[in-house]
Structure formats: structure tokens, C-alpha cells
Enzyme design. Structure first.
Site, PDB file in Angstrom:
ATOM      1  N   CYS A 155     -58.298 -36.668   0.399  1.00 24.13           N
ATOM      2  CA  CYS A 155     -57.970 -36.142   1.728  1.00 24.13           C
ATOM      3  C   CYS A 155     -59.240 -35.681   2.460  1.00 24.13           C
ATOM      4  CB  CYS A 155     -56.911 -35.049   1.608  1.00 24.13           C
ATOM      5  SG  CYS A 155     -56.044 -34.684   3.137  1.00 24.13           S
TER       6      CYS A 155
ATOM      7  N   HIS B 275     -52.850 -36.707  -2.347  1.00 20.86           N
ATOM      8  CA  HIS B 275     -53.251 -35.657  -3.294  1.00 20.86           C
ATOM      9  C   HIS B 275     -52.664 -35.901  -4.687  1.00 20.86           C
ATOM     10  CE1 HIS B 275     -54.883 -32.776  -0.299  1.00 20.86           C
ATOM     11  NE2 HIS B 275     -54.019 -33.363   0.513  1.00 20.86           N
TER      12      HIS B 275
ATOM     13  N   GLU C  92     -53.617 -34.623  -7.347  1.00 23.04           N
ATOM     14  CA  GLU C  92     -53.689 -33.347  -8.079  1.00 23.04           C
ATOM     15  C   GLU C  92     -52.458 -32.470  -7.865  1.00 23.04           C
ATOM     16  OE1 GLU C  92     -55.252 -32.369  -4.001  1.00 23.04           O
ATOM     17  OE2 GLU C  92     -55.311 -34.110  -5.330  1.00 23.04           O
TER      18      GLU C  92
END
Length: 192
Positions: free
Chosen positions: A82, A172, A174
Site C-alpha cells: 500500500c 495488505h 499482513e
């Protein structure tokens, strides 16, 4: 040889990247100032999501910028998610700022709109397979050079790419429990 990955920890969701690396049993360290970077012996670095303008400013204030850019140009594997993708891009079409500018991509900030334009879906990433994709105020890649390999698209836009030692995603990984993209970064890019 045991790997150690640095995670830029000046702003954004760095803790989630560290948690993902720890679930993979990968040693990781926070990069908060220039001395964390110099002589750290890291095998790669992650530039997390967050606010690219704030991160770009902090890279200079904390005297990380020059050393980090030099290390990436010299081949340090880097994974930008991002805002991290915006930091690596050579051009941002709707922002006149350029940050590290090491990757031959042209990105659009907030490509899917503001916070209300956030969404998640599953998508295929070349060389990795199907992964959950969480988009939060996400940029996307509008243009690449021929040196850039497109790894994934969403809604007709490029959302993951690789160029040599650099990997970027608009989304994302994560923020999910799926570790395939972090594993790809560590096993493929950090082993090259």
C-alpha cells in the site's frame, strides 16, 4: 543461514508485518532510525501500509532515506504494501511527490477511493496462488516498464508486481492469516 528481515517502523501497520514474519519463524527487527539500518545485516526490508506522506517525511527526518535508497538500489530485497508501494514508485499520477523512486511503476494514490472505498476479496497472484486481498484506501499501478512483472490485478487494475529485488502489493497481506506472500518474499526475493 538464518534470515533477518527489517520492517520500517516509523508509521503505519508495521506490527502486523512483524507478527506475520514471527508466525513464519523469521527473525525481524524494527527499523526506526538510520543506526537500525546501518550494519544491521538484514536480508530484506518491508515498507508497510500507512500514510505515504508522513512516512516519506519521517524517512528524511530520521535520516533513513539515503541509506535505504542506496541499499535498495544495490539489491536489498524490499516488499512494499500500500503506502510502501507508493514510496517505491517512480511516479504517482495524482501526487507530485516522489519518495524512494526505485521501481519503474506509476501509481494512483487512493485509487479505489477514500476509506469507504475499502474492500476485500480473494485473488490470484502469479507464482503464489489464491490469497485474500484487503484493500484500504488502496493505490493501484497504472503503468509499468517492461522490466516489471505484473503478478495480480483486481477490477482491471494492477495490484501486485515485482521488479528484480522489489515486490509491491496494493493490498495488505499482513491483515490476514494467510502467509503466502510474506513467505514468497522471504523464500524467493531474499534468497536471490
Amino acid at each position: 543461514m538464518k534470515k533477518q528481515i527489517g520492517v520500517l517502523a516509523v508509521q503505519g501497520d508495521f506490527q502486523e508485518h512483524m507478527d506475520a514474519l514471527r508466525r513464519l519463524k523469521i527473525d525481524c527487527i524494527e527499523i526506526r532510525k538510520s543506526s537500525d539500518l546501518m550494519g544491521s545485516g538484514i536480508n530484506g526490508i518491508i515498507l508497510p501500509g500507512g500514510e505515504s506522506t508522513a512516512m516519506g517525511k519521517l524517512l528524511h527526518e530520521l535520516e533513513i532515506f539515503d541509506e535505504l535508497k542506496r541499499m535498495i538500489i544495490e539489491g536489498l530485497p524490499v516488499f512494499g504494501t500500500c503506502a510502501g508501494m507508493i514510496l517505491l514508485a517512480k511516479t504517482c499520477v495524482n501526487d507530485d511527490r516522489t519518495y524512494l523512486g526505485t521501481m519503474d511503476i506509476e501509481v494512483r494514490r487512493n485509487g479505489y477511493g477514500r476509506q469507504l472505498g475499502s474492500f476485500s476479496e480473494k485473488g490470484l497472484v502469479k507464482e503464489i496462488g489464491e490469497v485474500p486481498m484487503v484493500f484500504i484506501r488502496a493505490p493501484y499501478i497504472e503503468k509499468t516498464s517492461e522490466n516489471v512483472e505484473i503478478l495480480a490485478t483486481s477490477h482491471g487494475n494492477i495490484v501486485a508486481a515485482r521488479q528484480g529485488n522489489m515486490l509491491v502489493t496494493s493490498f495488505h497481506p499482513e491483515l490476514t492469516m494467510d502467509l503466502k506472500i510474506h513467505e514468497f518474499f522471504v523464500d524467493v526475493l531474499c534468497n536471490a
